[in-house]
Motif scaffolding. Sequence first.
Motif, PDB file in Angstrom:
ATOM      1  N   GLU A 148       0.832  -1.207   0.000  1.00  0.00           N
ATOM      2  CA  GLU A 148       0.000   0.000   0.000  1.00  0.00           C
ATOM      3  C   GLU A 148       0.865   1.256   0.000  1.00  0.00           C
ATOM      4  O   GLU A 148       0.539   2.247  -0.657  1.00  0.00           O
ATOM      5  CB  GLU A 148      -0.931  -0.019   1.208  1.00  0.00           C
ATOM      6  CG  GLU A 148      -2.053  -1.045   1.117  1.00  0.00           C
ATOM      7  CD  GLU A 148      -2.846  -1.144   2.408  1.00  0.00           C
ATOM      8  OE1 GLU A 148      -4.042  -0.819   2.384  1.00  0.00           O
ATOM      9  OE2 GLU A 148      -2.274  -1.545   3.433  1.00  0.00           O
ATOM     10  N   ARG A 151       1.859   1.990  -3.448  1.00  0.00           N
ATOM     11  CA  ARG A 151       0.772   2.577  -4.227  1.00  0.00           C
ATOM     12  C   ARG A 151       0.600   4.060  -3.892  1.00  0.00           C
ATOM     13  O   ARG A 151       0.220   4.857  -4.741  1.00  0.00           O
ATOM     14  CB  ARG A 151      -0.531   1.798  -3.990  1.00  0.00           C
ATOM     15  CG  ARG A 151      -0.471   0.371  -4.523  1.00  0.00           C
ATOM     16  CD  ARG A 151      -1.848  -0.215  -4.759  1.00  0.00           C
ATOM     17  NE  ARG A 151      -2.602  -0.425  -3.540  1.00  0.00           N
ATOM     18  CZ  ARG A 151      -2.520  -1.523  -2.785  1.00  0.00           C
ATOM     19  NH1 ARG A 151      -1.682  -2.498  -3.116  1.00  0.00           N
ATOM     20  NH2 ARG A 151      -3.251  -1.652  -1.696  1.00  0.00           N
ATOM     21  N   GLN A 177       1.782 -11.812  -3.686  1.00  0.00           N
ATOM     22  CA  GLN A 177       0.436 -11.276  -3.860  1.00  0.00           C
ATOM     23  C   GLN A 177       0.486  -9.761  -4.066  1.00  0.00           C
ATOM     24  O   GLN A 177      -0.241  -9.209  -4.901  1.00  0.00           O
ATOM     25  CB  GLN A 177      -0.425 -11.619  -2.639  1.00  0.00           C
ATOM     26  CG  GLN A 177      -0.963 -13.047  -2.637  1.00  0.00           C
ATOM     27  CD  GLN A 177       0.101 -14.070  -2.302  1.00  0.00           C
ATOM     28  OE1 GLN A 177       1.148 -13.729  -1.762  1.00  0.00           O
ATOM     29  NE2 GLN A 177      -0.149 -15.330  -2.625  1.00  0.00           N
ATOM     30  N   GLU A 178       1.350  -9.070  -3.309  1.00  0.00           N
ATOM     31  CA  GLU A 178       1.472  -7.630  -3.482  1.00  0.00           C
ATOM     32  C   GLU A 178       2.062  -7.288  -4.841  1.00  0.00           C
ATOM     33  O   GLU A 178       1.665  -6.305  -5.471  1.00  0.00           O
ATOM     34  CB  GLU A 178       2.345  -7.049  -2.361  1.00  0.00           C
ATOM     35  CG  GLU A 178       1.649  -7.015  -1.014  1.00  0.00           C
ATOM     36  CD  GLU A 178       2.578  -6.599   0.112  1.00  0.00           C
ATOM     37  OE1 GLU A 178       2.097  -5.974   1.072  1.00  0.00           O
ATOM     38  OE2 GLU A 178       3.797  -6.912   0.041  1.00  0.00           O
ATOM     39  N   ASP A 181      -0.741  -7.518  -7.235  1.00  0.00           N
ATOM     40  CA  ASP A 181      -1.589  -6.319  -7.132  1.00  0.00           C
ATOM     41  C   ASP A 181      -0.936  -5.135  -7.852  1.00  0.00           C
ATOM     42  O   ASP A 181      -1.616  -4.354  -8.530  1.00  0.00           O
ATOM     43  CB  ASP A 181      -1.825  -5.959  -5.666  1.00  0.00           C
ATOM     44  CG  ASP A 181      -2.712  -6.967  -4.944  1.00  0.00           C
ATOM     45  OD1 ASP A 181      -3.424  -7.725  -5.639  1.00  0.00           O
ATOM     46  OD2 ASP A 181      -2.683  -7.005  -3.702  1.00  0.00           O
ATOM     47  N   LYS A 184      -1.402  -5.380 -11.561  1.00  0.00           N
ATOM     48  CA  LYS A 184      -2.755  -4.972 -11.960  1.00  0.00           C
ATOM     49  C   LYS A 184      -2.836  -3.452 -12.070  1.00  0.00           C
ATOM     50  O   LYS A 184      -3.447  -2.916 -12.999  1.00  0.00           O
ATOM     51  CB  LYS A 184      -3.776  -5.485 -10.935  1.00  0.00           C
ATOM     52  CG  LYS A 184      -3.976  -6.992 -10.944  1.00  0.00           C
ATOM     53  CD  LYS A 184      -4.955  -7.412  -9.844  1.00  0.00           C
ATOM     54  CE  LYS A 184      -5.094  -8.929  -9.784  1.00  0.00           C
ATOM     55  NZ  LYS A 184      -5.977  -9.355  -8.658  1.00  0.00           N
TER      56      LYS A 184
END
Length: 522
Positions: A148, A151, A177-178, A181, A184
């Motif tokens: 996060e 991001r 997994q991060e 993400d 994406k």
Amino acid sequence: MADTAIEMTAMRKAFENVVAVDNVDFSVRRGEIHALVGENGAGKTTLMNLLYGIYRPDHGTIKVFGQQCNIEHARQAIALGIGMVHQHFMLLPPLTIAENLVLGKEPRTQHRVLLDYDKAVELASELSQLYGLGIEPKERVIDVSVGEQQRVEILKALYRGAEILILDEPTAVLTPQESGDLFKVLRSLKSAGKTIIFISHKLREVMEIADRVTVMRHGRIVDTVSKEETDVEALAKMMVGRKVSFQRKEIEPALGDVVLSVRDLEARGARGLSALKGISFDIHSGEILGVAGVDGNGQSELVEVVTGLRRADSGRVVFRGQSIINLSPADIRTLGISHVPEDRHRRGICKGLTVEENLIAGGHRSARFSRLGRLQAKTIRAFAEGLVSEFDIRPDDPTARAGNLSGGNAQKVVVAREVSTEPSLLVASQPTRGLDVGSIEFIRKVLIAQQQKGQAILLVSADLEEILSLSDRIAVMYEGRFTGILRAEDATETRLGLLMAGITEGDEAVVEACRYGGGEDE
């Protein structure tokens, strides 16, 4: 022909006598994800620092969307629509995401004195929704995950009008997994017309996300290829200049007796908070136990307790039948435990000493190198020359200053010294971090060779590909605990990633995620 977002021509940058970027031509198409890869020192980060205005070129021209520009500092780059997300985030943890987003470009209240916080939250929400970033503006940065935080860095660049994003090693500290993400998000940004330059050493990720790949070596461009024209092996060969092999080891370990036994280990970290919470495991001779996890979850403290660099609060650490808990590093080393530290410059080598002096460090008082309190120069030189040759340390001069070595060669000095003591247990913490593919390949082969000689190896690495390639069993750490210990053949990146996020074995979420979200790991 597609529109060109970036066109750099005849770029050159030298630092004293070292030419970091040597007459480079580099172009990026508008709306593409373009990967930039190369060994350490190949010039890729320097090239991007020229584009972002951190360095000024000795000569060369830069065009941004067809307009020739003289970029002398980062503010000019930002004004031109260029944003850069650095590997080490530049956020203020106590502030909220919204506050970090607008810092330096704050919306003001009616009297233009105070921050208009509600407006900042509104702007953050709008941008997050527009690009699918999924952040909560009112959360403090200190309370959100590493993924996060990254991001938020991307959001900051977008808030300042970035049309071109430079991402420097963006997945270095992310779980699988991060990373998924993030990819994406990058695809969403590409769909919105943004241009992305992706600097990475993880070639499998490059093949997953990039449209085209540019390879640099020794400050020059080797080639630019589309993803469809290449593969991981070809990229590695272009980077190093020869074939590189990263195959998993296939030899079944010949396990012997338990070398290290740890039970219910508790220890505190640097701030006095609990860092190890009931850790238990065994390592056998001839076994590599890999420890995976996002940095900061107790791996460093575990290594430091085992090697005597940090005191434990409670528990047992038994090496070959003898308790070693809270012994000094020198005593532990004498018993037969060697240590490749995660920070080679702080704890691995002394930059002011020569290569040969570093190679005997810790053993310089032994009868092998010292007699009647005097170092035996000829013996030391012969020993050092042998290791320099065996470990391909460059330059091949034992009298060279260690501080002048590249990262890969400095790490080879550390590994050569630790392996040469023929330990019963080798503790290798982040042994290939920050190294180029050639040095990574070499050091991994050394670890496998030591295992085959019967050494027990505790391998701590944030690189899951490395953990999966080398380990016989894999323990995953999260917030000071092991969330699972798996046999290597039962492990996948998806499964390990869930454990790294704190989802323990037996949790139904693991089963569901592996069943429906496993992708190629299924």
